[in-house]
Every structure is written in C-alpha cells, then in structure tokens.
Scaffold this active site. Structure first.
Site, PDB file in Angstrom:
ATOM      1  N   HIS A 101      -3.389   4.582   4.617  1.00 18.01           N
ATOM      2  CA  HIS A 101      -4.590   3.759   4.546  1.00 18.01           C
ATOM      3  C   HIS A 101      -5.731   4.527   3.889  1.00 18.01           C
ATOM      4  O   HIS A 101      -6.410   4.048   2.997  1.00 18.01           O
ATOM      5  CB  HIS A 101      -5.001   3.305   5.951  1.00 18.01           C
ATOM      6  CG  HIS A 101      -6.380   2.723   6.008  1.00 18.01           C
ATOM      7  ND1 HIS A 101      -6.674   1.504   5.458  1.00 18.01           N
ATOM      8  CD2 HIS A 101      -7.533   3.217   6.506  1.00 18.01           C
ATOM      9  CE1 HIS A 101      -7.982   1.262   5.624  1.00 18.01           C
ATOM     10  NE2 HIS A 101      -8.513   2.295   6.251  1.00 18.01           N
TER      11      HIS A 101
ATOM     12  N   ARG B 293       0.872  -1.176   0.000  1.00 17.11           N
ATOM     13  CA  ARG B 293       0.000   0.000   0.000  1.00 17.11           C
ATOM     14  C   ARG B 293       0.906   1.222   0.000  1.00 17.11           C
ATOM     15  O   ARG B 293       1.439   1.583   1.038  1.00 17.11           O
ATOM     16  CB  ARG B 293      -0.859  -0.052   1.263  1.00 17.11           C
ATOM     17  CG  ARG B 293      -2.147   0.712   1.206  1.00 17.11           C
ATOM     18  CD  ARG B 293      -2.757   0.782   2.582  1.00 17.11           C
ATOM     19  NE  ARG B 293      -1.982   1.667   3.432  1.00 17.11           N
ATOM     20  CZ  ARG B 293      -1.884   1.543   4.755  1.00 17.11           C
ATOM     21  NH1 ARG B 293      -2.491   0.570   5.393  1.00 17.11           N
ATOM     22  NH2 ARG B 293      -1.165   2.398   5.453  1.00 17.11           N
TER      23      ARG B 293
ATOM     24  N   TYR C  96       3.904   4.908  11.597  1.00 20.20           N
ATOM     25  CA  TYR C  96       4.151   3.472  11.815  1.00 20.20           C
ATOM     26  C   TYR C  96       5.040   2.795  10.771  1.00 20.20           C
ATOM     27  O   TYR C  96       5.215   1.588  10.810  1.00 20.20           O
ATOM     28  CB  TYR C  96       2.829   2.715  11.950  1.00 20.20           C
ATOM     29  CG  TYR C  96       1.854   2.907  10.804  1.00 20.20           C
ATOM     30  CD1 TYR C  96       1.959   2.132   9.652  1.00 20.20           C
ATOM     31  CD2 TYR C  96       0.830   3.839  10.880  1.00 20.20           C
ATOM     32  CE1 TYR C  96       1.074   2.292   8.604  1.00 20.20           C
ATOM     33  CE2 TYR C  96      -0.069   4.010   9.835  1.00 20.20           C
ATOM     34  CZ  TYR C  96       0.061   3.233   8.704  1.00 20.20           C
ATOM     35  OH  TYR C  96      -0.824   3.397   7.663  1.00 20.20           O
TER      36      TYR C  96
HETATM   37  C1  LIG Z   1     -15.531  -5.284  10.722  1.00 18.10           C
HETATM   38  C2  LIG Z   1     -14.636  -4.090  10.587  1.00 18.10           C
HETATM   39  N1  LIG Z   1     -13.698  -3.854  11.521  1.00 18.10           N
HETATM   40  C3  LIG Z   1     -12.904  -2.769  11.437  1.00 18.10           C
HETATM   41  C4  LIG Z   1     -13.031  -1.892  10.396  1.00 18.10           C
HETATM   42  C5  LIG Z   1     -12.143  -0.649  10.329  1.00 18.10           C
HETATM   43  N2  LIG Z   1     -11.158  -0.792   9.255  1.00 18.10           N
HETATM   44  C6  LIG Z   1     -11.391  -0.285   8.017  1.00 18.10           C
HETATM   45  S1  LIG Z   1     -10.189  -0.670   6.945  1.00 18.10           S
HETATM   46  C7  LIG Z   1      -9.303  -1.523   8.080  1.00 18.10           C
HETATM   47  C8  LIG Z   1      -8.021  -2.203   7.670  1.00 18.10           C
HETATM   48  C9  LIG Z   1      -8.211  -3.181   6.549  1.00 18.10           C
HETATM   49  O1  LIG Z   1      -7.005  -3.772   6.173  1.00 18.10           O
HETATM   50  P1  LIG Z   1      -6.900  -4.801   4.967  1.00 18.10           P
HETATM   51  O2  LIG Z   1      -8.071  -5.731   4.957  1.00 18.10           O
HETATM   52  O3  LIG Z   1      -5.565  -5.426   5.019  1.00 18.10           O
HETATM   53  O4  LIG Z   1      -7.056  -3.909   3.649  1.00 18.10           O
HETATM   54  P2  LIG Z   1      -6.201  -2.657   3.132  1.00 18.10           P
HETATM   55  O5  LIG Z   1      -6.804  -1.442   3.748  1.00 18.10           O
HETATM   56  O6  LIG Z   1      -4.807  -2.891   3.552  1.00 18.10           O
HETATM   57  O7  LIG Z   1      -6.362  -2.626   1.653  1.00 18.10           O
HETATM   58  C10 LIG Z   1      -9.956  -1.476   9.322  1.00 18.10           C
HETATM   59  C11 LIG Z   1      -9.430  -2.080  10.560  1.00 18.10           C
HETATM   60  C12 LIG Z   1     -14.025  -2.172   9.440  1.00 18.10           C
HETATM   61  N3  LIG Z   1     -14.223  -1.374   8.373  1.00 18.10           N
HETATM   62  N4  LIG Z   1     -14.808  -3.266   9.547  1.00 18.10           N
END
Ligand SMILES: Cc1ncc(C[n+]2csc(CCOP(=O)(O)OP(=O)(O)O)c2C)c(N)n1
Lengths: 399, 325
Positions: free
Chosen positions: A286, A282, A295
């Site tokens: 985020h 990424r 981080y």
């Molecule tokens: C059930 C749930 N828990 C927490 C969140 C908050 N949240 C949004 S994105 C994220 C990280 C997602 O990481 P990943 O699946 O690795 O995808 P990336 O953003 O790296 O593409 C979190 C914790 C959420 N949207 N849904």
C-alpha cells in the site's frame, strides 16, 4: 404487459426479486497481454508522438516509484506510495483529456501529473518538503498539487475529492468552459459516504465529470471482493445512480484511453457524468509503511506481474517498430540518471522559512497568529540547537 | 507482570474483554486477520473468529452507525477508527447519535456498550492528516466519555473499564508512544477508574497538568525545572470527560500555580476549559495566571513539526515564566 402510469413501470403479478448477478458488467479489453490487438477490437487512433509520450511517462513513473521507495528505506524521505501496476490507468486516462480539464486525484496518480508536465524537480521538491515545494512542505510526501497544470492538491482524507469533483464540474458546466473534471479514487474509497453523495449529485445535476475508480483489489490489507463489497464491484453503482458506466481492463492502455476519450465526449458535449471502473492490481505494498506479505501471497502477485501494463504497451510499441528494446533501455537509463540527480539536489534545499508556518491558514495571517509566531521565534532563539532546521535562518537570511 | 508496549497492552485488554464476554466485537478498517495498520488487533481473529474481529468496508460513518446499532442491541462494540484525523466522517454518528442515544429516548435505548478506539497525536512525521488531537471537539458534547492513556499500564486498565462502562467512550491512543512506551503490566484483568486523574509526581511549587502523550513532556520539563530548584507536581488528567476537577483543584490550592500542556491548537482546546474551571475553583489561591502551552492555531505542518510540537522545552519555559511572574 400492464404499465403503472405514474411511474412508467411494467407491472408483474408474482413476487420478483432482482438478484445482483443479473447485472454483471463486462470489461473492455483492446490490447491483449502479449501486446497485440485483441481479435474484434479496434485499436484507438494514436500517433507515434503521443504513444511515445505515454510510454515515456510510464518509464519515468516506474523509476520515480522505485527510487523513492529506496530513498524511504534509506531514511531520506519519511513516506512513499507507489503506483506500480497502475500506470496505464492514470496515464492512459490523462492522455485522453485536454490539458485544461481538471484532475482530482486520490494519491496514486503521479502518472497523470507527470503526463501533464510536472517536472522531476517539482516531484522531488514535494517529496522532500523543501522550500521549493508548491505545497510549502506542509503535507506528507505524494500529496502533489499544481494549479498551472490543473491538478488539484491531494488531501489525505479519502473520498473527499469526489463530491468536490461534482461541484467543480458544475462550475465548468455553468461557465460553458467546454472542460470536464476527472476524479480518481480507489475501490476502498468508493465505500465512503462521499462517493455516494457525489455520484448522486453528479447524475442529478448532469455535470461534466468522469469518476475513475482504480479497482486494484486491496484497500491497505482489505481485499475488495467480499470484505470491501459484495457483488459486482463499483461499476453497477454508476448504473444505479443513473449514470453512464463502463468497466475497463485497467492494465490495458488502449482500453483506458478509449473509454476516457468517449467519456470525455459524453461529459463535455452532453453533460453526462460517467463512471469508469479500471480493473487492476496494486503490485507493490500500500505504502512504505505497509508489508503486503502479511495479507496476500507471492503467487497472487506473480500472476499479476504477467499482466504488467508497461510491458504490455512496450510490446505493442515494439510491434509498431516505434521503439526498440535498446532504445527503451537507453531512455530508461537516462531518466534514472535525471531522477537521481534531482533527488540529490532537492535533498539539500532547506525547509520553508519558519514564517511560512502561519501563512495560508487565512488569506492573510490574523493578529493572533502573528503573535503566536513571534512567541515561537523567541523560543527558537533561546534553544537554537533543538530546532536545527530553522534556527540558523530565523533572523537574517530571512525571506 | 509482563513487559508490554502500549500496543501490546491494548491488544491484551481486547483479548481479555473478548474472552470474558462473547458479546464483545472488535472491528474497523484493516482490523481483521491482518491486525490493523498498527497491529493493535492482531491475533484476535485467530482466537475469536472472523465474526468477532473483522474488517469493515472503508467508511467511518458506516463503522460508527453500525457500532451504534450493535451497541443498542446490547452488544459491546469496540470500533477502531484508523487515525483520529479520519473520525470526522463519523462525527454525526458520534455527536448526534452515540452521545444522545440514552437522553433522547428517555433511556428506552442506549449505546453504553460502545467504545471507539482511535490513535491520535503528532511527532511521527505524519503531516496534518496523521497528527491531530481532536479531543476538544468531542469534549463539547454531553453524553460521551473521553479517555486518553499515557502508558501501557494505564491503557490496559482504562480500556477494560471503557469497554464494560455503561456509556459510550472515546478512547484516544497516543500513537507516537505505541511502541516507544514500554512498561510493566499485570497479565491478569484489572480496571482503572474513568474520570479519575493520576498524580504522577508530587511537588509543592507548581502544578503541571497534561494528558496522553503530553504527560511525558510534562515529566521531562519537571526534571529540568528540578535542576533550577523548582518542585513540580505533575498530574495526568487521564479522563477528558468527565474530568477530575477535584484532584486538579486540590493540587493548585497547594501549589498556587498551574501550567496546562496540550498538543492541539490553543483556541477552543480542552486546556481552556480546565483553565476557566480552575480559575473559578481556586481564584484566591493563584500566584500567577494559569498558563496554557499548546499547539499553534494552524494545521499541523509536516516540515515544521519539531517547531510546532509542544515539547518539554516549551513546557519548561512556561513553568519558569509562571514561577517568576
Ligand atoms: C477517511 C479516511 N479513512 C481512512 C484513511 C486511511 N487510509 C489511507 S489509504 C487507505 C486505503 C485506500 O484504499 P483504496 O481507496 O482502495 O485505494 P488504494 O490505496 O488501493 O489505491 C486507508 C484506509 C484515510 N486516508 N482517510
């Protein structure tokens, strides 16, 4: 060696623990970082038209992401989430599918949607939550959806789309539609219970689904290795659930494209669900609410910049003499102008009419919702200056 | 005393609790060295090490299952769910396990050391997945305590009580006020009683009851009403479960009127529970029907957030309607 008849297992007589490292899944790479085909690799068949369409989409997404992050900083939209560095993963996989296959995304797959033909105006209408947004301005920016393009509307709760993909694909199988469903998610989302439920059921029911994990190294601030999971990433989970699995270089357009093509064949022709793990990074934060300098290091980010999937594919195109540096720049400038124009115009479109607030909760608004709407409208009429976006259109100019 | 915002007060409470007992653990998505997406846990890893304040994998049901196990072992587990909207994957662990641990085992085991922290509520342009107020789902479950602070002072004292309370506590933080609400907070340890409502402003004409972020709306509406010569008594319910029937009933017996404000949709919300109970307790004292000012029975819409939100104007209108009934 003796065999256990009931379970068809080899019998051993000394304790043997299988270590996770016994299954280290390799990564497919076809296009090297310098834009040449790796020695021993076979370049997938791809005509000029498709290659240029892929590149075109990549460029568009780069501009869209960059402009919308800027627009968020200027306070013109509330939130944005970019796919910088992961364009090959979403566009390369979408390009290997048929247009009537279903796409279920997480939120970083704008490339797949753009490849399907979602227009710059449609993107902008969603991002500005205006009355032309197909989702009627109800969700945060980047929660796109379009039935016509077979792209399921994004939901924010992570991983919920994964078991839904299994169910959707089961329907496709029973209908003998000849289609499959691709489901994208991050390596973070692959920790959710939904992921495990989805893969298990997909393998048991043998549904035509492709589970595409974008392993980009981080879930917000949580690094994947050691804090999201121990062991060899997401791919071995596919094997454990009894599913065909492949790991690819997610920054390599050809590796993604080829693997998805083969996965589609397995899914559609043999009802074999497939797990693809695309290893990527990424490159941006985020989202616009995040500051990655808290981080991770600049050096780490720079190292990945050298693996840029768009630059890599462009080099290959230039090697084919299918595009020149000048042409690429000219296309880029044209697209940028189009993005800016669409942004300006979407910004001036009003938000949906207040009447829409009670629509789509059910197929038709029940009595109690109509009553609540009437009470709300009476209140807005009393304090028009407090609700400037809707007050002027509440009576007259109604839809 | 020090000036703190709501996040700093929470961070300060966690710091004090972790210093007080090395059996206190803090964890959740991104809560480790980074300090959480809102930074409520920042500095804790540096101070107490990464075995006491840490990131979990992204799995809410896992976080709560783990927290239940840890608390049943005798530790103080402070689990963060990143947004109240994402607590539902952990619903089973909370509702069927945390809440019933003690009862179903005849108190052979309990998870009294469990505290679940989660930000809730709207007004931050979060659309329907970053704006919900899910307290009512949990209030329907015996065995949990539910607390919703309105400002930094309350947050610190209540969180310290919650962490060391002998029951599992759901601690819902009004995220709209994380940075917006600033106030004087004692630097040393103090606790505030769970289950006790707080009379924010005394008045004689009408009782306005709110909790969490809505208290601010109740106070603003009371100021508007004061200009019309209406003297509101404003009460912060503080604890949703168990809740302080006595304080509310006493106030309503005095004023004869009650307006309850709640951010969540009206149907099945906690305001309905309060209305029914107060009607039972105070029927003969009531001068007008108990009014509920609540969210609509729709999901929280992004583009109409302002219209949907239970603001001070809506509360003010309800106060006037009740006074002229
Ligand atoms: C059930 C749930 N828990 C927490 C969140 C908050 N949240 C949004 S994105 C994220 C990280 C997602 O990481 P990943 O699946 O690795 O995808 P990336 O953003 O790296 O593409 C979190 C914790 C959420 N949207 N849904």
């Amino acid at each position: 060696m003796a065999k256990d008849k009931q379970h068809q297992l080899d019998i051993v007589t000394k304790p043997q623990f299988i270590d996770g490292s016994a299954l280290k899944i390799p990564m497919l790479q076809i296009l090297a970082e310098d834009g040449t085909i790796r020695k021993g690799a076979e370049q997938p068949e791809m005509d000029k038209e498709l290659a240029l369409k892929i590149f075109d989409t990549m460029q568009f997404i780069r501009i869209l992401d960059e402009r919308m992050i800027a627009a968020q900083r200027q306070g013109r939209i509330s939130f944005y989430l970019s796919s910088l560095g992961e364009e090959a993963a979403s566009i390369g996989s979408a390009a290997a599918l048929s247009d009537d296959d279903m796409i279920m995304g997480q939120y970083r797959e704008q490339g797949a949607l753009a490849f399907r033909g979602f227009t710059v105006e449609q993107f902008m209408n969603q991002l500005f939550s205006n009355e032309r947004d197909l989702g009627k301005g109800r969700q945060m920016p980047v929660h796109y959806g379009c039935a016509e393009l077979n792209f399921m509307t994004i939901a924010s709760p992570l991983a919920t789309q994964i078991p839904q993909a299994t169910g959707y694909a089961y329907g496709q199988k029973m209908d003998k539609s000849g289609n499959c469903t691709i489901c994208y998610f991050g390596e973070g989302a692959a920790s959710e219970g939904d992921f495990h439920a989805a893969l298990n059921m997909a393998a048991v029911y043998k549904v035509p689904a492709i589970f595409f994990c974008r392993n980009n190294g981080y879930a917000i601030s949580t690094p994947s290795q050691g804090e999201q999971y121990a062991g060899d990433g997401i791919a071995p989970r596919g094997v454990a659930y009894g599913m065909k699995t492949i790991r690819v270089d997610g920054n390599d357009l050809f590796a993604v494209y080829k693997a998805t093509q083969l996965a589609r064949q397995l899914a559609v022709e043999e009802n074999e669900p497939v797990l693809i793990e695309g290893m990527s990074y990424r490159m941006a934060g985020h989202s616009t609410s995040d500051d990655p300098t808290g981080y991770r290091t600049r050096e780490e980010e720079d190292a990945w910049r050298a693996k840029d999937p768009v630059v890599r594919f462009q080099k290959w195109l230039q090697n084919q003499a299918w595009i020149s540096e000048d042409e690429a720049q000219k296309n880029y400038d044209e697209k940028k102008a189009a993005v800016l124009a669409a942004l300006k115009s979407a910004e001036t479109v009003p938000v949906p009419h207040i009447d829409e607030i009670i629509e789509d909760v059910y197929d038709t608004p029940p009595k109690h919702l109509k009553k609540q709407l009437e009470a709300l409208k009476a209140h807005i009429r009393k304090y028009p200056e407090a609700y400037p976006k809707t007050a002027s259109r509440i009576d007259g100019g109604d839809k | 005393m020090a000036k703190m915002n709501l996040l700093q007060a929470i961070n300060n409470a966690l710091d004090i609790a972790m210093a007080k007992s090395d059996k206190v653990y803090s964890f959740g998505e991104d809560t480790g060295a980074f300090g959480g997406v809102f930074r409520a846990t920042s500095g804790l890893t540096e101070k107490y090490g990464r075995h006491r304040n840490f990131n979990t994998p992204l799995v809410e049901q896992g976080i709560l299952g783990f927290a239940n196990g840890l608390a049943s072992q005798g530790s103080y587990a402070v689990a963060e769910i990143q947004f109240g909207d994402y607590i539902f994957p952990a619903f089973d662990q909370i509702v069927n396990e945390s809440a019933k641990f003690r009862y179903r085992s005849g108190d052979e085991f309990n998870v009294g050391g469990l505290t679940i922290r989660t930000p809730y509520g709207g007004g931050i342009a979060g659309g329907h997945y970053h704006s919900q107020s899910p307290e009512a789902y949990f209030a329907h479950t015996p065995g949990l305590k539910i607390v919703m602070p309105r400002n930094p002072y309350m947050a610190k004292g209540l969180l310290l009580s919650a962490i060391f309370d002998k029951n599992p506590v759901l601690f819902m933080e009004p995220k709209r006020l994380y940075r917006a609400s600033v106030g004087e907070v004692p630097e040393e340890e103090y606790t505030l009683e769970l289950g006790k409502a707080d009379v924010v402003k005394e008045g004689k004409d009408i009782t306005v009851l709110a909790w969490g972020a809505q208290v601010e709306m109740a106070e603003k509406a009371a100021e508007m009403a004061a200009k019309d010569g209406i003297d509101c008594e404003v009460i912060d319910l503080v604890s949703i479960l168990p809740w302080d029937v006595e304080t509310v009933a006493e106030s309503v017996r005095k004023t004869g009127r009650l307006v309850i404000t709640q951010e969540a949709p009206i149907t099945g919300g906690f305001a309905s529970e309060v209305a029914a109970t107060i009607q039972d307790e105070c029927f003969l004292y009531l001068e007008s029907p108990i009014a509920r000012v609540c969210g609509l029975d729709t999901p929280y819409p992004l583009s109409h957030e302002k219209e949907y939100f239970v603001d001070h104007l809506k509360v003010y209108e309800a106060i006037k309607a009740s006074m002229t009934y």
